[in-house]
Design an enzyme around this catalytic site. Structure first.
Site, PDB file in Angstrom:
ATOM      1  N   ARG A   2      60.160  34.468  34.483  1.00  0.00           N
ATOM      2  CA  ARG A   2      58.756  34.882  34.451  1.00  0.00           C
ATOM      3  C   ARG A   2      58.083  34.517  33.132  1.00  0.00           C
ATOM      4  O   ARG A   2      56.868  34.568  33.003  1.00  0.00           O
ATOM      5  CB  ARG A   2      58.653  36.402  34.730  1.00  0.00           C
ATOM      6  CG  ARG A   2      57.244  36.936  34.827  1.00  0.00           C
ATOM      7  CD  ARG A   2      57.112  38.240  35.619  1.00  0.00           C
ATOM      8  NE  ARG A   2      58.213  39.162  35.454  1.00  0.00           N
ATOM      9  CZ  ARG A   2      58.416  39.947  34.400  1.00  0.00           C
ATOM     10  NH1 ARG A   2      57.584  39.926  33.376  1.00  0.00           N
ATOM     11  NH2 ARG A   2      59.464  40.762  34.344  1.00  0.00           N
ATOM     12  N   TYR A  30      31.850  30.649  44.169  1.00  0.00           N
ATOM     13  CA  TYR A  30      32.975  30.753  45.112  1.00  0.00           C
ATOM     14  C   TYR A  30      33.125  32.204  45.594  1.00  0.00           C
ATOM     15  O   TYR A  30      33.127  33.131  44.783  1.00  0.00           O
ATOM     16  CB  TYR A  30      34.254  30.250  44.433  1.00  0.00           C
ATOM     17  CG  TYR A  30      35.492  30.637  45.173  1.00  0.00           C
ATOM     18  CD1 TYR A  30      35.674  30.246  46.500  1.00  0.00           C
ATOM     19  CD2 TYR A  30      36.477  31.420  44.573  1.00  0.00           C
ATOM     20  CE1 TYR A  30      36.802  30.625  47.204  1.00  0.00           C
ATOM     21  CE2 TYR A  30      37.605  31.791  45.264  1.00  0.00           C
ATOM     22  CZ  TYR A  30      37.759  31.392  46.579  1.00  0.00           C
ATOM     23  OH  TYR A  30      38.865  31.777  47.278  1.00  0.00           O
ATOM     24  N   ASP A  87      34.523  27.316  35.534  1.00  0.00           N
ATOM     25  CA  ASP A  87      35.380  26.950  36.666  1.00  0.00           C
ATOM     26  C   ASP A  87      35.117  25.472  36.953  1.00  0.00           C
ATOM     27  O   ASP A  87      34.053  25.100  37.433  1.00  0.00           O
ATOM     28  CB  ASP A  87      35.037  27.824  37.878  1.00  0.00           C
ATOM     29  CG  ASP A  87      35.959  27.552  39.070  1.00  0.00           C
ATOM     30  OD1 ASP A  87      36.467  26.423  39.179  1.00  0.00           O
ATOM     31  OD2 ASP A  87      36.151  28.469  39.891  1.00  0.00           O
ATOM     32  N   LYS A 130      43.101  22.402  44.784  1.00  0.00           N
ATOM     33  CA  LYS A 130      42.086  21.457  45.297  1.00  0.00           C
ATOM     34  C   LYS A 130      42.404  20.041  44.807  1.00  0.00           C
ATOM     35  O   LYS A 130      43.428  19.498  45.139  1.00  0.00           O
ATOM     36  CB  LYS A 130      40.689  21.932  44.896  1.00  0.00           C
ATOM     37  CG  LYS A 130      40.470  23.436  45.050  1.00  0.00           C
ATOM     38  CD  LYS A 130      40.608  23.929  46.473  1.00  0.00           C
ATOM     39  CE  LYS A 130      40.280  25.413  46.546  1.00  0.00           C
ATOM     40  NZ  LYS A 130      40.778  26.060  47.745  1.00  0.00           N
TER      41      LYS A 130
HETATM   42  C1  PLP Z   1      35.503  26.816  42.803  1.00  0.00           C
HETATM   43  C2  PLP Z   1      36.744  27.579  43.157  1.00  0.00           C
HETATM   44  N1  PLP Z   1      37.320  28.347  42.225  1.00  0.00           N
HETATM   45  C3  PLP Z   1      38.419  29.073  42.492  1.00  0.00           C
HETATM   46  C4  PLP Z   1      38.996  29.063  43.738  1.00  0.00           C
HETATM   47  C5  PLP Z   1      40.213  29.910  44.019  1.00  0.00           C
HETATM   48  O1  PLP Z   1      41.343  29.130  43.990  1.00  0.00           O
HETATM   49  P1  PLP Z   1      42.694  29.489  44.770  1.00  0.00           P
HETATM   50  O2  PLP Z   1      42.397  29.383  46.229  1.00  0.00           O
HETATM   51  O3  PLP Z   1      43.641  28.469  44.243  1.00  0.00           O
HETATM   52  O4  PLP Z   1      43.065  30.874  44.375  1.00  0.00           O
HETATM   53  C6  PLP Z   1      38.438  28.278  44.738  1.00  0.00           C
HETATM   54  C7  PLP Z   1      39.029  28.251  46.090  1.00  0.00           C
HETATM   55  O5  PLP Z   1      38.422  27.777  47.033  1.00  0.00           O
HETATM   56  C8  PLP Z   1      37.284  27.508  44.438  1.00  0.00           C
HETATM   57  O6  PLP Z   1      36.692  26.727  45.359  1.00  0.00           O
END
Ligand code: PLP
Length: 385
Positions: free
Chosen positions: A58, A109, A180, A205
């Protein structure tokens, strides 16, 4: 040699002199000694022999370190990988002081929106919701803000924040800035270089790129912040599995070519969608007519490969279109080699500010004409109820 862009004690070579397109290929490789593999292995150990600093699974893992090194090289800041993008955002929000003021997009998101609403409901934070593409509105919300949270481009409306201007303004007021960078990837924008404190990714992604893992990362140049976030990952246990990390490392090697091709497809498809009888409005910052085009062009190196559009026939017709495609998969998520689409309001968590007839289309690397034939015929079919 460890450099400022790498995690403390990184065993990997620096690639600071290389372009980003070369770094995706070269970073996070084992040292070049005779008979070493060209790739790191999958470090399947929950514990490590004493004495030594590794300790327990961990706390760290050599496969994580390789991916962390690769992302650090792209974002120019030491990086931690976590179990998901949401885990990375949660880690950042969790270290804010109680009662912190977060200024954030009103329709980012949906998972992040849930976290923000929870933070508000529990009294952990006050949230000021803004249109991140309206620079004056964001600037007006800054005084008293603890964290400016910029998702850009936003998911799913593809709004673009003027990152250079907003980050500079926030830093001048000593406000923390988190970005982000999932939609753009570090190949299109590098927020730490613009002065942001933290960059997070859903590696699920574009970076992993094959819709086969869920992972996240968080990068920062601030050693104290890095240590606090590393402690959160260790104590909360939001750690990734070594196999998933290895898959993401394999995926990142082709990020440059995948993104280049997907963006090329996306621009052409956005142009064609804007002339389609089933489409009311296309949202893609690469279109010269898009309200975010000039802002995006001023500092981004490309416009990404996610398009959103509003279906002229309403929500039911949008659902019919998504169900009718043969090549584009009807599925959530984005950033993979395969094209995906969905009506975002099929999820109850989607922001009320997002139109109910909005379809998010993640363009992949398939042949452009095959994609267009599929999208065109699904949209035409959806016009017949
Ligand atoms: C812009 C954005 N940030 C964060 C996330 C969250 O990521 P995760 O699905 O890997 O937890 C997503 C998921 O669709 C996203 O599109």
């Amino acid at each position: 040699m460890s450099t400022s862009s790498q995690s403390p004690d990184s065993p990997f070579a620096s690639h600071d002199g290389l372009s980003l397109e070369s770094r995706v290929v070269a970073a996070g490789r084992p040292a070049r000694v005779s008979d070493a593999g060209v790739n790191v292995g999958i470090d399947l150990n929950s514990t490590f022999l004493a004495p030594g600093s590794a300790g327990y699974g961990r706390f760290g893992n050599s496969t994580w370190s390789a991916l962390e090194d690769a992302i650090a090289s792209l974002e120019n800041g030491p990086t931690l990988v976590l179990s998901s993008g949401v885990a990375a955002i949660t880690a950042l929000f969790s270290i804010l002081p109680r009662g912190a003021v977060i200024t954030a997009s009103r329709n980012g998101y949906s998972g992040t929106m849930v976290l923000l609403r929870q933070a508000e409901a529990s009294g952990a934070a006050e949230v000021r919701y803004v249109d991140v593409s309206n620079t004056d509105e964001v600037l007006a919300a800054l005084p008293g803000t603890t964290l400016l949270w910029l998702e850009s481009p936003t998911n799913p409306a593809l709004e673009v924040a003027d990152l250079p201007k907003l980050i500079a303004a926030a830093k001048a007021q000593n406000i923390g800035v988190g970005v982000d960078n999932t939609f753009a990837t570090p190949l299109l924008q590098q927020p730490l270089e613009l002065g942001a404190d933290v960059v997070i990714h859903s590696l699920s992604k574009y970076i992993a790129g094959h819709s086969d893992v869920v992972l996240g990362s968080i990068s920062t140049k601030d050693p104290a912040l890095y240590q606090r976030l590393a402690d959160v990952r260790k104590i909360n246990g939001s750690i990734p599995g070594p196999f998933e990390v290895w898959l993401a490392l394999r995926g990142i090697r082709t990020l440059g070519v995948r993104l280049e091709r997907a963006q090329r497809n996306a621009l052409e498809i956005a142009l064609r969608l804007s002339l389609h009888p089933a489409v009311e409005r296309v949202r893609y910052p690469g279109l010269p007519t898009d309200p975010h085009h000039e802002t995006a062009k001023s500092f981004m190196k490309g416009f990404g490969a996610v398009i959103a559009f509003d279906h002229r026939g309403g929500a039911d017709a949008a659902d019919r279109a998504c169900a009718a495609s043969q090549l584009v998969a009807h599925a959530t998520s984005l950033g993979g080699v395969e094209s995906l689409w969905e009506r975002r309001h099929r999820w109850s968590t989607e922001s009320p500010t997002i139109p109910t007839n909005l379809i998010r289309l993640s363009i992949g690397i398939e042949d452009l004409e095959d994609l267009w034939r599929d999208i065109d015929s699904a949209l035409l079919a959806s016009l017949k109820s």
